[in-house]
Each structure stands twice: as C-alpha cells, then as structure tokens.
Design an enzyme around this catalytic site. Structure first.
Site, PDB file in Angstrom:
ATOM      1  N   ALA A  65       6.953  15.299  32.565  1.00 44.94           N
ATOM      2  CA  ALA A  65       7.928  16.086  31.782  1.00 44.94           C
ATOM      3  C   ALA A  65       8.059  15.520  30.377  1.00 44.94           C
ATOM      4  O   ALA A  65       8.691  14.481  30.169  1.00 44.94           O
ATOM      5  CB  ALA A  65       9.294  16.076  32.471  1.00 44.94           C
ATOM      6  N   GLY A  66       7.411  16.197  29.415  1.00 45.60           N
ATOM      7  CA  GLY A  66       7.521  15.786  28.014  1.00 45.60           C
ATOM      8  C   GLY A  66       8.368  16.814  27.282  1.00 45.60           C
ATOM      9  O   GLY A  66       9.593  16.742  27.261  1.00 45.60           O
ATOM     10  N   GLN A 118     -13.001  13.578   4.889  1.00 47.05           N
ATOM     11  CA  GLN A 118     -14.193  14.297   4.418  1.00 47.05           C
ATOM     12  C   GLN A 118     -14.628  13.780   3.039  1.00 47.05           C
ATOM     13  O   GLN A 118     -15.809  13.545   2.789  1.00 47.05           O
ATOM     14  CB  GLN A 118     -13.864  15.802   4.348  1.00 47.05           C
ATOM     15  CG  GLN A 118     -15.080  16.692   4.363  1.00 47.05           C
ATOM     16  CD  GLN A 118     -15.788  16.673   5.713  1.00 47.05           C
ATOM     17  OE1 GLN A 118     -15.205  16.313   6.720  1.00 47.05           O
ATOM     18  NE2 GLN A 118     -17.058  17.022   5.706  1.00 47.05           N
ATOM     19  N   GLY A 176     -16.333  10.580   3.340  1.00 49.00           N
ATOM     20  CA  GLY A 176     -17.594  10.595   4.084  1.00 49.00           C
ATOM     21  C   GLY A 176     -17.612   9.543   5.185  1.00 49.00           C
ATOM     22  O   GLY A 176     -16.611   9.339   5.880  1.00 49.00           O
ATOM     23  N   GLY A 177     -18.736   8.847   5.310  1.00 48.16           N
ATOM     24  CA  GLY A 177     -18.874   7.829   6.363  1.00 48.16           C
ATOM     25  C   GLY A 177     -17.832   6.733   6.244  1.00 48.16           C
ATOM     26  O   GLY A 177     -17.325   6.236   7.253  1.00 48.16           O
ATOM     27  N   GLU A 224       8.359  14.445  19.047  1.00 44.73           N
ATOM     28  CA  GLU A 224       9.632  15.059  18.642  1.00 44.73           C
ATOM     29  C   GLU A 224       9.622  16.558  18.861  1.00 44.73           C
ATOM     30  O   GLU A 224      10.149  17.335  18.071  1.00 44.73           O
ATOM     31  CB  GLU A 224       9.928  14.731  17.171  1.00 44.73           C
ATOM     32  CG  GLU A 224      11.078  13.787  16.978  1.00 44.73           C
ATOM     33  CD  GLU A 224      10.841  12.425  17.627  1.00 44.73           C
ATOM     34  OE1 GLU A 224       9.740  12.150  18.135  1.00 44.73           O
ATOM     35  OE2 GLU A 224      11.793  11.630  17.642  1.00 44.73           O
TER      36      GLU A 224
HETATM   37  C1  LIG Z   1       2.523   8.058  19.862  1.00 41.15           C
HETATM   38  C2  LIG Z   1       3.558   8.703  20.705  1.00 41.15           C
HETATM   39  C3  LIG Z   1       4.864   8.240  20.673  1.00 41.15           C
HETATM   40  C4  LIG Z   1       5.827   8.798  21.503  1.00 41.15           C
HETATM   41  N1  LIG Z   1       7.116   8.282  21.492  1.00 41.15           N
HETATM   42  C5  LIG Z   1       8.037   8.759  22.366  1.00 41.15           C
HETATM   43  C6  LIG Z   1       9.337   8.158  22.456  1.00 41.15           C
HETATM   44  O1  LIG Z   1       9.677   7.218  21.717  1.00 41.15           O
HETATM   45  N2  LIG Z   1      10.213   8.662  23.370  1.00 41.15           N
HETATM   46  C7  LIG Z   1       9.890   9.687  24.199  1.00 41.15           C
HETATM   47  O2  LIG Z   1      10.729  10.077  25.014  1.00 41.15           O
HETATM   48  N3  LIG Z   1       8.664  10.285  24.137  1.00 41.15           N
HETATM   49  C8  LIG Z   1       7.729   9.839  23.258  1.00 41.15           C
HETATM   50  N4  LIG Z   1       6.484  10.413  23.196  1.00 41.15           N
HETATM   51  C9  LIG Z   1       6.175  11.535  24.068  1.00 41.15           C
HETATM   52  C10 LIG Z   1       6.111  12.869  23.316  1.00 41.15           C
HETATM   53  O3  LIG Z   1       7.388  13.220  22.854  1.00 41.15           O
HETATM   54  C11 LIG Z   1       5.536  13.911  24.280  1.00 41.15           C
HETATM   55  O4  LIG Z   1       4.186  13.558  24.494  1.00 41.15           O
HETATM   56  C12 LIG Z   1       5.639  15.303  23.716  1.00 41.15           C
HETATM   57  O5  LIG Z   1       6.987  15.729  23.811  1.00 41.15           O
HETATM   58  C13 LIG Z   1       4.768  16.313  24.471  1.00 41.15           C
HETATM   59  O6  LIG Z   1       5.031  16.260  25.834  1.00 41.15           O
HETATM   60  P1  LIG Z   1       3.830  16.155  26.878  1.00 41.15           P
HETATM   61  O7  LIG Z   1       2.969  15.038  26.442  1.00 41.15           O
HETATM   62  O8  LIG Z   1       4.373  16.099  28.252  1.00 41.15           O
HETATM   63  O9  LIG Z   1       3.012  17.487  26.693  1.00 41.15           O
HETATM   64  P2  LIG Z   1       3.125  18.815  27.585  1.00 41.15           P
HETATM   65  O10 LIG Z   1       4.562  19.203  27.678  1.00 41.15           O
HETATM   66  O11 LIG Z   1       2.327  18.606  28.808  1.00 41.15           O
HETATM   67  O12 LIG Z   1       2.382  19.853  26.652  1.00 41.15           O
HETATM   68  C14 LIG Z   1       0.972  19.797  26.452  1.00 41.15           C
HETATM   69  C15 LIG Z   1       0.590  20.781  25.365  1.00 41.15           C
HETATM   70  O13 LIG Z   1       0.885  22.098  25.796  1.00 41.15           O
HETATM   71  C16 LIG Z   1       1.750  22.714  24.867  1.00 41.15           C
HETATM   72  N5  LIG Z   1       2.733  23.510  25.613  1.00 41.15           N
HETATM   73  C17 LIG Z   1       3.563  23.106  26.583  1.00 41.15           C
HETATM   74  N6  LIG Z   1       4.304  24.111  27.046  1.00 41.15           N
HETATM   75  C18 LIG Z   1       3.934  25.201  26.322  1.00 41.15           C
HETATM   76  C19 LIG Z   1       4.348  26.571  26.320  1.00 41.15           C
HETATM   77  N7  LIG Z   1       5.302  27.018  27.120  1.00 41.15           N
HETATM   78  N8  LIG Z   1       3.748  27.412  25.443  1.00 41.15           N
HETATM   79  C20 LIG Z   1       2.772  26.977  24.614  1.00 41.15           C
HETATM   80  N9  LIG Z   1       2.349  25.694  24.568  1.00 41.15           N
HETATM   81  C21 LIG Z   1       2.920  24.824  25.431  1.00 41.15           C
HETATM   82  C22 LIG Z   1       2.436  21.580  24.114  1.00 41.15           C
HETATM   83  O14 LIG Z   1       2.827  21.967  22.833  1.00 41.15           O
HETATM   84  C23 LIG Z   1       1.350  20.548  24.068  1.00 41.15           C
HETATM   85  O15 LIG Z   1       0.524  20.797  22.967  1.00 41.15           O
HETATM   86  C24 LIG Z   1       5.495   9.875  22.370  1.00 41.15           C
HETATM   87  C25 LIG Z   1       4.183  10.358  22.394  1.00 41.15           C
HETATM   88  C26 LIG Z   1       3.226   9.779  21.586  1.00 41.15           C
HETATM   89  C27 LIG Z   1       1.819  10.321  21.651  1.00 41.15           C
END
Ligand SMILES: Cc1cc2nc3c(=O)[nH]c(=O)nc-3n(C[C@H](O)[C@H](O)[C@H](O)COP(=O)(O)OP(=O)(O)OC[C@H]3O[C@@H](n4cnc5c(N)ncnc54)[C@H](O)[C@@H]3O)c2cc1C
Length: 385
Positions: free
Chosen positions: A130-131, A333, A336-337, A360
C-alpha cells in the site's frame, strides 16, 4: 528573472540558502550518492542554521518560514543534492504535524528536539502492498489499556536510518490513525534500504514493528484522522518540498548543460553554436521559469490559505517534477557519454528527478486528484444560481 517576484526578505534567505548549497552540498553530492550516505556534519549544519526547524512558528523556537521561503530552501538544496531535500521534506512534515495537531504533552516531548534538529523525524506511511493506496494500510495499533501495541512493516522510509522519531500510519479499531513512535522503542527494527535508483544518500530504510508498546497518548489528533487530516495536511508541505526540489534539479541541469555546451567542441565548433543544442537550452530555461512561477503561486496560495491551494500544490508538484525529468534527460543527452558516467552530476540529477515523480503521491495520483477537482469546478459552474 524569477527573483524579481520575491520579497526582499525572501531574496535574502535565498542568497543564504544558495551560498550554503554551493559551499557545503553541491561539491560533495556525487560522493554522497556513491557512498549512499549523507554525512551527519551537513545535517548538523542545517540544524545549527535553524533550517530544519525553519517552518516551525517562532513561539515554538522556529524561524516561522512561510511556504515560499521553505520552498526556496528546497530549491537551493535541491540544486546541490536531491537526497538532502528528502530530509527537509520528511522532517518538516513530522514537525508541522505535531505543531498543528499535537497535544501539549506531545509538543513538550517531541517538538523542541525536532525544531532544533537534535532529533530527526521520519514519515512512515508506505507499505509494500500500500503506497498511493494509503487507505489499505495493514499496520495495526491494538488497544492495550493505556498503551498501543504496534505491528507491521513500512518500506522506503526517507532518512529512517538516522531518525529518532517516526510518524506512523496504520489502523486502530479499523480507523486510519497516526501515532508517534520513538526510534528507541523495543521491538522496532530499522534496516537500511540500499541500491535505490535515486535519492541514494537519503538514508532510506525498512521499519519492522514487532509488538512495539507505545503510550496511547502518542496518537496524533484522533483515531480516524490518519489519512483524511494528518497525512493530507503534512503532504501539503511534502509536495511543496518536492515541487521546489524539482526546481533545484532543473536549475542544476540547465547550469551544467550551458557550461558543457559552451566548452565542448565537436566537428570543429562548440555545442553551444548548434541550433539543436540551443533549442534544448531554450526549452530548459523556459520550463524552469514556468515551473518557478507555478511553485511560487502554489506556495503563496498555501500561505494565504486560498481555497484552491491544494489544487495549485498538486499542479506545481506534477509540472515541476515532470519538467525536472525532462531537463535532466536533456542534460544527460548534452553531456553524451560523460552524462552517463557513474558519479557524474547529471546522471544523479536524472535519477533523482525520476524519484520526484513517484514520491508524495505519484504523478498519476496527482492527475487523478487534479482531474477530479477540475470536473467538480466545471460541474458546479453549470448549476443554476
Ligand atoms: C526514494 C523514495 C523515498 C520514499 N520515501 C518515503 C517516505 O519517506 N515515507 C513513505 O511513507 N513513503 C515513501 N516512499 C514511498 C512512495 O511514497 C511510494 O512509493 C509512492 O507513494 C507510490 O506507491 P507504490 O510504490 O505503492 O506504487 P503503487 O501504488 O503500486 O503504484 C504503481 C504505479 O501505478 C500507478 N497507479 C496506481 N494506482 C493507479 C490508478 N488508480 N490509476 C492510474 N495509475 C495508478 C502509480 O501512479 C504508480 O506509477 C518513498 C519512495 C521512494 C522511491
């Protein structure tokens, strides 16, 4: 061009932030990226300057930054290191949450050390399953009299390796709830998360909560407020941080590209004398100014508590992070390399810009929210009266 839209005080802050970034951050950012670590000394310097507590109100020991000044800090630091803006972002979200929602006891225990930077705060929402879909968290807070028992796992938590306080989101009696969990709570394990695409020196970690006991008094706001009020309120600042960090990446990409184009000769003339390369530079500088004005408008809307502040913040985050990706791709781009070489500044910009499009609230999520607001506005306008 953009500076003319700032107040004299905001321009003074910007000068201080840019000087700090140029001296203390930018020269070292590639090395930090390769080592996947930001030295404590630079974090301590940010703290000593008062900038980790910049957003806190003066009566709480902060500098009382408005959202524009906080944005300028993120822009300047972002031009040096994207990873370091991750610290400003998550720490400020925890700090503002406690300032806005904390009980007197929570403020007494937790706010002052966050404002001084003695303790680093981290924002623990995302789980592997759950993101963006943050209503589906599986972390549980179980009732144990005066205490709560926390079980669950969080992942990709920025600056969690060095944080002393976590704002953790989960379910209490089926309700979305936010609680404060000190870093030294027995049963909490923090495991470094390495080898990320970008934000490599942002000290990411996985958090495992195994029967962690914390006082019920550590609930922030009320059970049920977790997503609707606590997380969404904090994310206003988180998205401002990301949007302005994206401006920093655009600035750095443009500066590196202009310098490279002005010194690299191919086929007997400078890249800067080739129309196609000039076109890239023109697009990058135009997109930067457009992004800056959008970010400024959004931050001012937040400061003025305008009705459309949220929509503007979402637009600024979406647009600026998209344009940061485009600018960094052009910078690679043009180099380049050399632009593809590990440890080269522009390859780091390219990787960090991609992160800004995911965190976010991914940019797809921003579009879903903005699209809904736009529909509602036009539908409302068609209603009689
Ligand atoms: C470097 C980094 C730092 C982070 N720091 C934090 C932090 O400090 N605290 C924290 O809580 N989290 C953190 N995160 C987590 C980040 O907030 C989540 O990865 C992000 O919210 C996306 O959630 P997910 O990875 O579960 O993607 P998912 O929810 O699995 O989504 C995958 C893709 O599908 C797309 N998608 C999903 N549902 C739909 C829909 N209904 N329609 C169209 N497109 C959709 C999304 O936009 C995404 O591109 C971090 C992530 C990274 C990479």
């Amino acid at each position: 061009m953009f500076k003319r839209f700032l107040s004299p005080e905001q321009n003074e802050w910007l000068q201080a932030f840019e000087q700090f970034s140029a001296e203390e951050v930018a020269p070292h950012a590639d090395e930090w990226d390769l080592r996947e670590a930001t030295p404590p000394a630079v974090v301590q310097k940010l703290a000593r300057n008062g900038w980790l507590g910049g957003l806190a109100k003066p009566e709480n020991g902060g500098l009382g930054f408005d959202a524009v000044t906080f944005g300028l800090l993120n822009m300047a630091i972002g031009a040096g290191s994207g990873s370091l803006t991750g610290l400003l972002n998550v720490h400020s979200m925890v700090l503002k949450t406690i300032e806005s929602w904390g009980t007197p006891e929570q403020k007494r225990r937790f706010l002052a050390p966050l404002v001084s930077g003695e303790v680093i705060g981290a924002f623990a929402q995302t789980e592997v399953a759950a993101g963006g879909d943050s209503g589906n968290l599986s972390t549980r807070f179980e009732d144990a009299g005066d205490d709560l028992i926390v079980n669950g796992q969080k992942t990709w938590i920025t600056f969690a390796q060095t944080a002393g306080l976590f704002l953790v989101f989960g379910k209490f009696q089926g309700l979305d709830t936010a609680v404060l969990v000190p870093g030294d709570t027995p049963g909490l394990t923090v495991s470094a998360k390495r080898n990320m695409l970008g934000f490599k020196s942002a000290h990411l970690a996985v958090l495992d909560f195994a029967d962690c006991r914390i006082p019920k008094a550590n609930i922030v706001g009320k059970p049920g407020f977790g997503q609707s009020l606590i997380s969404s309120g904090a994310l206003d600042y988180g998205r401002i941080s990301v949007a302005w960090a994206a401006l920093g990446i655009q600035q750095a990409a443009l500066a590196a590209s202009a310098r490279r184009a002005g010194t690299r000769s191919t086929f007997g003339s400078l890249l800067a004398d080739q129309g196609i390369i000039r076109g890239y530079l023109a697009e990058m500088s135009g997109s930067l100014l457009a992004s800056q004005l959008l970010c400024l408008s959004a931050a001012r809307a937040k400061d003025a508590r305008d009705e459309d502040a949220l929509e503007q913040i979402l637009q600024a985050k979406l647009f600026a992070s998209h344009e940061a990706g485009a600018a960094a791709a052009k910078a690679v781009q043009i180099h380049g390399g050399h632009g593809c070489d590990e440890g080269n500044g522009v390859s780091r910009l390219y990787r960090d810009a991609k992160i800004l499009q995911v965190v976010e609230g991914s940019n797809e999520l921003q579009k879903m929210l903005i699209g809904k607001a736009v529909c509602n506005r036009y539908l409302a306008a068609e209603l009689p009266g």
